[in-house]
Scaffold this active site. Structure first.
Site, PDB file in Angstrom:
ATOM      1  N   ASP A 191       0.862  -1.177   0.000  1.00 45.51           N
ATOM      2  CA  ASP A 191       0.000   0.000   0.000  1.00 45.51           C
ATOM      3  C   ASP A 191       0.902   1.231   0.000  1.00 45.51           C
ATOM      4  O   ASP A 191       2.079   1.159   0.381  1.00 45.51           O
ATOM      5  CB  ASP A 191      -0.889  -0.038   1.241  1.00 45.51           C
ATOM      6  N   ASP A 199      -0.281   5.072   0.825  1.00 46.28           N
ATOM      7  CA  ASP A 199      -0.560   6.131   1.797  1.00 46.28           C
ATOM      8  C   ASP A 199      -0.397   5.635   3.231  1.00 46.28           C
ATOM      9  O   ASP A 199      -1.041   4.670   3.660  1.00 46.28           O
ATOM     10  CB  ASP A 199      -1.982   6.666   1.618  1.00 46.28           C
TER      11      ASP A 199
END
Length: 315
Positions: free
Chosen positions: A68, A70
């Site tokens: 991922d 963010d």
């Protein structure tokens, strides 16, 4: 129509089920990611500080890692940093800037992704980039990375990714951010490629429509499945890394799930499942509520200052 992506647009007609939209978004992201990976192979940055995971197995061609973006690899949300860069280039006005500042502040303080804020950000960027050329935004994105994103990469997570690369494994970003933005970040970090939100373009110009839906939640898991099938990977030998409980579907389909800088829900779930935990934030407060304390306060101050400045101009 060529499929490229921005974190905005409208969902497909409601007659399609949420599952069908997730599958379509995932497959579109996987296709775009594979195309971009070819350009990233020779762009390797120096590795970060040593912080290797408990594996990977060197030379395992059936394994890969999915990260991922963010709050996992980068502090804050890529779309908000991108918004700042577009404001600097006069793509939109102060009202939209204040909205971006508030959303970024909330995200940094809460440490979780709010669906309402994400939809607002998506709709905002839609109105900003619709009608612009893909090539124009890609060029701008390179500069925005240097201005706002490069210094926000977590060294610890960067080292985890490098450990997989050093073991001869491919490493992919998996994010709701626009696939163009994600591809730039992946290339700058020397990763294999990126799975990101994919949108339509006609003749190299954005139409403002997504292919499928936002690459978020279950759609990320579908993207990873599609890419693994295309690449001949075995998910039981792969790893995934995320900070958010929204990514539990993605984390659950791999053999080596990691909770990195986790929000409270993911931390709880990871402990219950016996998943590995990594936290590169500092301070007791950050450990408890899932934010970098100093950075969160700085974001709040910045957001408040922006709002105050706008109010003064209106008087």
């Amino acid at each position: 129509m060529a499929a490229l992506g921005w974190l905005t647009g409208w969902l497909l007609p409601r007659r399609r089920s949420a599952t069908a939209r997730s599958v379509l978004a995932g497959e579109a992201a996987a296709e775009a990611a594979r195309k971009s990976a070819q350009e990233n192979e020779d762009a390797l940055d120096a590795p970060g500080p040593p912080a290797e995971p408990d594996f990977p197995v060197v030379g395992d061609e059936k394994a890969a890692a999915f990260f991922d973006l963010d709050n996992t690899i980068m502090q804050g949300a890529a779309i908000y940093h991108f918004g700042r860069g577009l404001y600097k280039r006069q793509f939109f006005g102060k009202r939209e800037l204040a909205r971006f500042a508030w959303q970024q502040t909330w995200f940094r303080l809460a440490g979780i992704e709010d669906p309402e804020h994400m939809q607002e950000a998506r709709d905002s960027v839609l109105s900003i980039v619709k009608g612009h050329r893909v090539s124009e935004l890609m060029t701008i994105g390179e500069d925005i990375y240097d201005e706002y994103m490069a210094e926000r990469i977590w060294p610890g997570t960067r080292a985890l990714a490098q450990a997989h690369l050093d073991a001869g494994q491919k490493v992919w970003l998996v994010t709701a951010a626009p696939v163009e933005t994600a591809t730039i970040i992946a290339r700058r970090l020397g990763l294999t490629g990126a799975l990101g939100t994919v949108a339509e373009s006609v003749g190299g110009i954005y139409t403002g429509k997504l292919v499928g839906e936002l690459l978020h939640g279950p759609a990320k898991a579908e993207a990873v499945r599609a890419l693994a099938a295309a690449e001949g990977l075995e998910l039981s030998r792969c790893a995934a890394y995320s900070d958010s409980a929204n990514d539990i579907p993605m984390l659950s389909i791999v053999g080596y799930p990691y909770a990195v800088n986790p929000d409270s829900r993911l931390r709880k779930h990871a402990r219950e499942q016996g998943w590995r935990l990594r936290d590169y934030r500092t301070g007791r407060k950050a450990a408890k509520i899932g934010i970098p304390a100093a950075a969160g306060l700085g974001a709040l101050a910045g957001g408040a200052a922006a709002a105050a400045a706008i109010q003064r101009r209106r008087r």
